[in-house]
Design an enzyme around this catalytic site. Structure first.
Site, PDB file in Angstrom:
ATOM      1  N   PRO A  83      -5.108   6.204 -16.708  1.00 23.14           N
ATOM      2  CA  PRO A  83      -6.426   6.436 -17.316  1.00 23.14           C
ATOM      3  C   PRO A  83      -6.492   6.175 -18.821  1.00 23.14           C
ATOM      4  CG  PRO A  83      -5.286   8.520 -17.045  1.00 23.14           C
ATOM      5  CD  PRO A  83      -4.362   7.462 -16.500  1.00 23.14           C
ATOM      6  N   GLY A  84      -5.446   5.544 -19.358  1.00 24.22           N
ATOM      7  CA  GLY A  84      -5.524   5.158 -20.765  1.00 24.22           C
ATOM      8  C   GLY A  84      -4.853   6.124 -21.721  1.00 24.22           C
ATOM      9  N   CYS A 118       7.334   7.499 -14.616  1.00 22.20           N
ATOM     10  CA  CYS A 118       7.464   8.966 -14.600  1.00 22.20           C
ATOM     11  C   CYS A 118       8.282   9.337 -13.360  1.00 22.20           C
ATOM     12  CB  CYS A 118       6.101   9.654 -14.629  1.00 22.20           C
ATOM     13  SG  CYS A 118       4.967   9.130 -13.346  1.00 22.20           S
TER      14      CYS A 118
HETATM   15  C1  LIG Z   1       1.536   5.173 -14.171  1.00 22.98           C
HETATM   16  S1  LIG Z   1      -0.138   4.761 -14.074  1.00 22.98           S
HETATM   17  C2  LIG Z   1      -0.470   4.272 -15.725  1.00 22.98           C
HETATM   18  C3  LIG Z   1      -0.716   5.412 -16.679  1.00 22.98           C
HETATM   19  C4  LIG Z   1      -1.252   4.933 -18.015  1.00 22.98           C
HETATM   20  N1  LIG Z   1      -0.392   3.953 -18.633  1.00 22.98           N
HETATM   21  C5  LIG Z   1      -1.473   6.095 -18.971  1.00 22.98           C
HETATM   22  O1  LIG Z   1      -0.634   6.309 -19.848  1.00 22.98           O
HETATM   23  O2  LIG Z   1      -2.513   6.763 -18.852  1.00 22.98           O
HETATM   24  C6  LIG Z   1      -0.060   3.198 -13.294  1.00 22.98           C
HETATM   25  C7  LIG Z   1      -1.398   2.516 -13.153  1.00 22.98           C
HETATM   26  O3  LIG Z   1      -1.158   1.184 -12.717  1.00 22.98           O
HETATM   27  C8  LIG Z   1      -2.182   0.784 -11.840  1.00 22.98           C
HETATM   28  N2  LIG Z   1      -1.643  -0.350 -11.076  1.00 22.98           N
HETATM   29  C9  LIG Z   1      -0.773  -0.292 -10.040  1.00 22.98           C
HETATM   30  N3  LIG Z   1      -0.493  -1.536  -9.600  1.00 22.98           N
HETATM   31  C10 LIG Z   1      -1.210  -2.381 -10.371  1.00 22.98           C
HETATM   32  C11 LIG Z   1      -1.360  -3.801 -10.384  1.00 22.98           C
HETATM   33  N4  LIG Z   1      -0.708  -4.572  -9.513  1.00 22.98           N
HETATM   34  N5  LIG Z   1      -2.178  -4.342 -11.301  1.00 22.98           N
HETATM   35  C12 LIG Z   1      -2.850  -3.561 -12.187  1.00 22.98           C
HETATM   36  N6  LIG Z   1      -2.758  -2.217 -12.203  1.00 22.98           N
HETATM   37  C13 LIG Z   1      -1.943  -1.636 -11.316  1.00 22.98           C
HETATM   38  C14 LIG Z   1      -2.466   2.037 -11.052  1.00 22.98           C
HETATM   39  O4  LIG Z   1      -3.767   1.984 -10.473  1.00 22.98           O
HETATM   40  C15 LIG Z   1      -2.335   3.112 -12.117  1.00 22.98           C
HETATM   41  O5  LIG Z   1      -3.586   3.390 -12.698  1.00 22.98           O
END
Ligand SMILES: C[S@@+](CC[C@H](N)C(=O)[O-])C[C@H]1O[C@@H](n2cnc3c(N)ncnc32)[C@H](O)[C@@H]1O
Length: 434
Positions: A254-255, A372
């Site tokens: 979510p950023g 994580c």
């Molecule tokens: C660990 S979370 C990221 C958390 C974010 N970096 C933060 O600090 O708030 C991983 C994110 O990657 C997205 N995601 C997973 N596979 C993806 C892909 N192939 N392309 C783009 N986004 C992807 C997921 O929907 C998720 O929102």
């Protein structure tokens, strides 16, 4: 309104593979009273947290296993057992209200059955405590494969990892230093009689003594703070940011890390990719609230030919999709939703993502890999496999006073420094290939 019934329906859906936070959000929409909402939430999180233990207790109370078609009754019994084992609900209320909840199940036999099981537990609780003492799943309240994998991965720390997974997470926030300093915000909290302590490993992090709805944090609406664990706040320092750099946040929603990057360097040119449209909206909401700007693109990061304009980046943050084993204390349903076989599949995707993003990094550029997770298969082993395939990639060691140095990268285990479990590795791209 029967709060136990609502909680049991949520648990039933989680055991069917759905996410606790998603189901609970919908279930709570119909609950008007805030104390009822808090009670349902506490039961749902608690049952997920102690599911394995409650299920072992139940197995000692059943004459024969329950049928899959009665998963609703099973969930309700666990709701009852949770109140009796972990909550300070008076026994008579826990039993009678849970039994009353059977009316909604439209299974007339369930009333007597649930009543008999819960009363049997009360009669035999001391004996059952003795029976389950040596059963690992009950003692550590994790499914067997989690215990086995944690033990194999961290032979000296597995018990503290599992204990940390079962603890309540601290309420950690990040102060937006574009608006005010951490010290100023701490003073503002203290003036409101809210106690908090500094997270010393971070520059902007605080832990509040008790959790509160984010909206009630002073200055939340105007972007003075962001709710984020201390471990996630470490990413920004590992990126070596400078104002003129171009940055790609490859998995952005979510950023949390994206907004932190921009708080540090508001004039950076940052592209944020997220494949999930709903989650992309949450990035935009956070950027708006914090008064920051980034180019947000809804795409699968693998489809570089569709979203990439061919200009290489100075920095790439790959906060990869992972098992989330490091954040079980925040999302206890992960223990139920993940399967042992998921880890290998996730590691393959993580390696493929690194390979897909590598051509997008400038020579001399830096890629920060983060998960994580506490499983080496998703962390050190992915990076080592990547290094074996890419001769222009080299580790840039993280020198830090937090976490554990791994063969490659650095690991914070769940609960260490009061933080979530996190892994970071920094990969530098060679200027020219020999
Ligand atoms: C660990 S979370 C990221 C958390 C974010 N970096 C933060 O600090 O708030 C991983 C994110 O990657 C997205 N995601 C997973 N596979 C993806 C892909 N192939 N392309 C783009 N986004 C992807 C997921 O929907 C998720 O929102």
């Amino acid at each position: 309104m029967n709060t136990r019934f609502i909680a049991s329906q949520v648990i039933d859906q989680v055991t069917d593979g759905r996410s606790l936070s998603d189901i609970l959000e919908v279930a709570l929409l119909k609950v008007k009273d805030s104390r009822d909402r808090a009670f349902i939430q506490a039961i749902c999180y608690g049952v997920c947290r102690f599911y394995s233990r409650l299920d072992v207790i139940l197995s000692h109370l059943l004459k024969k296993p329950m049928l899959a078609k009665d998963s609703d009754v099973h969930a309700l019994i666990l709701v009852g057992l949770y109140q009796l084992t972990e909550m300070r609900v008076p026994e008579h209320a826990a039993v009678s209200e849970t039994v009353n909840a059977t009316e909604k199940l439209k299974k007339p036999w369930a009333r007597g059955f649930v009543n008999a099981i819960l009363r049997e537990y009360l009669r035999r609780q001391e004996e059952i405590k003795g029976l389950i003492k040596d059963e690992m799943e009950a003692e550590y309240a994790h499914p067997a494969w989690w215990i086995k994998s944690a033990k194999a991965a961290w032979p000296a720390q597995w018990q503290s990892i599992l204990e940390a997974n079962n603890a309540h997470p601290p309420f950690a926030i990040r102060v937006n230093h574009q608006h005010l300093s951490r010290e100023d915000y701490l003073n503002r909290l203290n003036a409101d009689a809210v106690s908090a302590i500094v997270i010393p490993e971070t520059k902007e992090g605080l832990i509040l003594e008790s959790a509160m709805p984010a909206m009630e944090l002073p200055g939340f609406a105007s972007g003075d703070v962001f709710v984020q664990d201390g471990a996630a706040q470490l990413a920004v320092d590992l990126l070596e940011l400078r104002p003129e750099l171009s940055v790609l946040d490859a998995c952005a929603a979510p950023g949390g890390k994206l907004t932190h990057i921009l708080e540090r360097e508001p004039n950076l040119s940052v592209i944020a990719i997220e494949k999930d449209g709903t989650r992309l909206r949450s990035i935009k909401e956070n950027l708006t609230r914090l008064q920051l700007k980034a180019e947000c693109i809804c795409h699968d990061v693998f489809d570089t030919d569709k979203w990439w304009d061919g200009k290489a980046f100075d920095r790439i943050l790959l906060d990869a999709p992972c098992s989330a084993s490091g954040v079980i204390r925040r999302h206890p349903d992960i223990k139920l939703l993940r399967q042992a076989t998921d880890i290998k599949a996730l590691a393959e995707t993580q390696l493929e993502m690194l390979a897909a993003l590598w051509p997008l990094l400038k020579p001399g550029g830096l890629l920060l890999y983060a998960t994580c997770s506490f499983f080496p298969e998703e962390n050190t082993q992915v990076i080592k496999r990547f290094f074996a395939a890419y001769t222009d990639a080299a580790e840039e060691k993280i020198q830090a006073d937090w976490g554990l140095a791994c063969e490659v990268g650095r690991q914070i285990l769940p609960g260490m420094h009061h933080m979530d479990g996190f892994y970071y590795a920094r990969i530098r791209k060679a200027i020219s290939v020999q």
